[in-house]
Design an enzyme around this catalytic site. Structure first.
Site, PDB file in Angstrom:
ATOM      1  N   SER A  48       0.797  -1.233   0.000  1.00  0.00           N
ATOM      2  CA  SER A  48       0.000   0.000   0.000  1.00  0.00           C
ATOM      3  C   SER A  48       0.828   1.280   0.000  1.00  0.00           C
ATOM      4  O   SER A  48       0.248   2.371  -0.058  1.00  0.00           O
ATOM      5  CB  SER A  48      -0.969   0.008   1.184  1.00  0.00           C
ATOM      6  OG  SER A  48      -2.079  -0.813   0.910  1.00  0.00           O
TER       7      SER A  48
ATOM      8  N   SER B 161      -6.461   3.412   3.684  1.00  0.00           N
ATOM      9  CA  SER B 161      -5.755   2.613   2.683  1.00  0.00           C
ATOM     10  C   SER B 161      -6.732   1.704   1.939  1.00  0.00           C
ATOM     11  O   SER B 161      -6.484   0.509   1.750  1.00  0.00           O
ATOM     12  CB  SER B 161      -4.638   1.785   3.326  1.00  0.00           C
ATOM     13  OG  SER B 161      -3.702   1.367   2.367  1.00  0.00           O
TER      14      SER B 161
ATOM     15  N   LYS C 255      -0.093   3.635  -2.750  1.00  0.00           N
ATOM     16  CA  LYS C 255      -1.106   4.694  -2.691  1.00  0.00           C
ATOM     17  C   LYS C 255      -0.487   6.079  -2.525  1.00  0.00           C
ATOM     18  O   LYS C 255      -1.167   7.093  -2.744  1.00  0.00           O
ATOM     19  CB  LYS C 255      -2.102   4.393  -1.577  1.00  0.00           C
ATOM     20  CG  LYS C 255      -2.916   3.121  -1.827  1.00  0.00           C
ATOM     21  CD  LYS C 255      -3.953   2.896  -0.751  1.00  0.00           C
ATOM     22  CE  LYS C 255      -4.776   1.642  -1.022  1.00  0.00           C
ATOM     23  NZ  LYS C 255      -4.060   0.402  -0.675  1.00  0.00           N
TER      24      LYS C 255
END
Length: 397
Positions: free
Chosen positions: A47, A107, A50
């Site tokens: 993640s 997230s 992101k």
């Protein structure tokens, strides 16, 4: 690490995916590297991806291609993404600002996919744009295949590249960086909290992003500002979030000490790493409990000679695999070996060749025997031993 060692690890534990440990600490203002280990090793960013998705959103806002009150529609493809996600139904929409918070704090994978489709038509096309942007930012070892960081064998990055991305977000969008600092946000009556515990537990932390998939281990990019100075730290491949946080604090403390020798440790209530579910004793040392990485050869004396217990896991023709098997043993049996010190003990044979013995020392006799019993079940050779020889502690740094 040699390909032979990696193959040996794979054959011994076919169901265990080893993330590659990497770390980096830089001075955010100058870009000076204060610490690095495997900084250019390609890993799964999870993640942390992101961060780039948000960079693209912020850039679209600056260019006028997107407005904060625009609505992001949830498509079937986006809604079908696995958790973590916000859980928006197909056909429903959220504002751009809600989407930003869902990416930075929650997230949310469904939101990442929906944002990518809104901006580029398809997630695949958006990933190509992300990769192009990465190249423009100097992230030469990064390739994106989706907007969320969900597993894809082609989605790779490095600690150095992620530090470049964090620095670019700080420099290019200072007025939007505050989203990474928010500890939580509320949506549809539910409060979603940030996974970045350093925001509340380490003085000066104001972002930026955590990440985890099984293949990556636990990743973290952290930004810490004190007075007029800022450090950016990156950790890839930690065994769990607690170990990741402890190790990040250690690296950042060392970074502050290099900038200001009078700096003091200011971690506040960072939870100590806990043993695995099979643990019967306590303790896990954050400075060694990572998936295998490339150690430096620097060593420091552990003190005067005394009888101490430990385990020997293997003997090799070179230093690195001996260190790595000891580190792997700690990963497999942290409750018994986590408080110990990795040592690599050379043994010169009669033919002049040297064998390097991987050991974990400074544990109790009981821990040594229990560790070997457990490791043998895991098909890892292990021998309890005691010695009164002075120990030289191997270091990651």
């Amino acid at each position: 690490m040699s390909a032979i060692v990696l193959l040996a690890f794979t054959l011994c534990t076919p169901n265990l995916a080893f993330a590659k440990y990497a770390s980096l600490v830089i001075d955010a203002k100058t870009g000076e590297v204060l610490h690095e280990t495997n900084a250019d090793t390609r890993n799964y960013p999870a993640s942390l991806t992101k961060m780039m998705t948000l960079y693209m959103v912020f850039e679209a806002l600056e260019d006028g291609h997107l407005r904060m009150d625009d609505r992001i529609m949830m498509t079937r493809h986006a809604a079908n993404q696995p958790p973590s996600k916000l859980g928006i139904q197909v056909g429903q929409s959220i504002s751009v600002e809600t989407a930003i918070r869902a990416l930075a704090i929650k997230s949310a994978n469904d939101v990442a996919s929906a944002v990518s489709e809104h901006l580029a038509g398809t997630e695949r096309q958006f990933a190509l744009l992300m990769t192009t942007k990465a190249r423009a930012l100097g992230m030469s070892n990064t390739t994106f295949r989706n907007a969320s960081g969900l597993p894809h064998r082609g989605q790779m990055s490095t600690a150095r590249d992620m530090s470049k991305l964090a620095r670019a977000l700080l420099m290019h969008f200072p007025h939007r960086y505050h989203y990474f600092s928010e500890p939580d946000f509320e949506y549809a009556g539910t409060t979603h909290k940030s996974h970045n515990k350093l925001l509340t537990n380490y003085e000066g932390t104001d972002g930026i992003k955590t990440g985890y998939i099984r293949a990556s281990g636990f990743n973290l990019v952290a930004s810490v500002k004190r007075d007029n100075q800022r450090l950016i730290g990156v950790v890839f491949g930690a065994k769990n979030s607690q170990i990741r946080n402890h190790h990040m604090v250690k690296l950042l403390d060392e970074g502050w000490a290099k900038i200001d020798p009078n700096a003091t440790t200011v971690a506040q209530d960072i939870p100590k790493p806990t043993p695995s579910a099979k643990a019967k004793t306590t303790g896990t040392s954050a400075h060694v409990a990572f998936a295998p990485g490339q150690p430096a050869k620097s060593k420091s004396k552990s003190g005067p000679s005394k009888t101490t217990w430990g385990v020997q896991i293997g003997a090799y023709k070179s230093y690195d695999p001996a260190y790595e098997i000891a580190m792997r043993a700690i990963n497999l049996a942290p409750s018994y070996l986590g408080d110990g010190d990795i040592t690599v003990a050379p043994l010169e044979k009669k033919n002049g060749h040297v064998l390097y013995r991987g050991r974990v020392m400074n544990i109790s006799k009981s821990q040594a025997y229990k560790a070997c019993k457990y490791l043998k079940k895991m098909k890892i050779g292990c021998m309890p031993l005691s010695t009164s020889e002075p120990l030289e502690v191997a270091s990651l740094n």
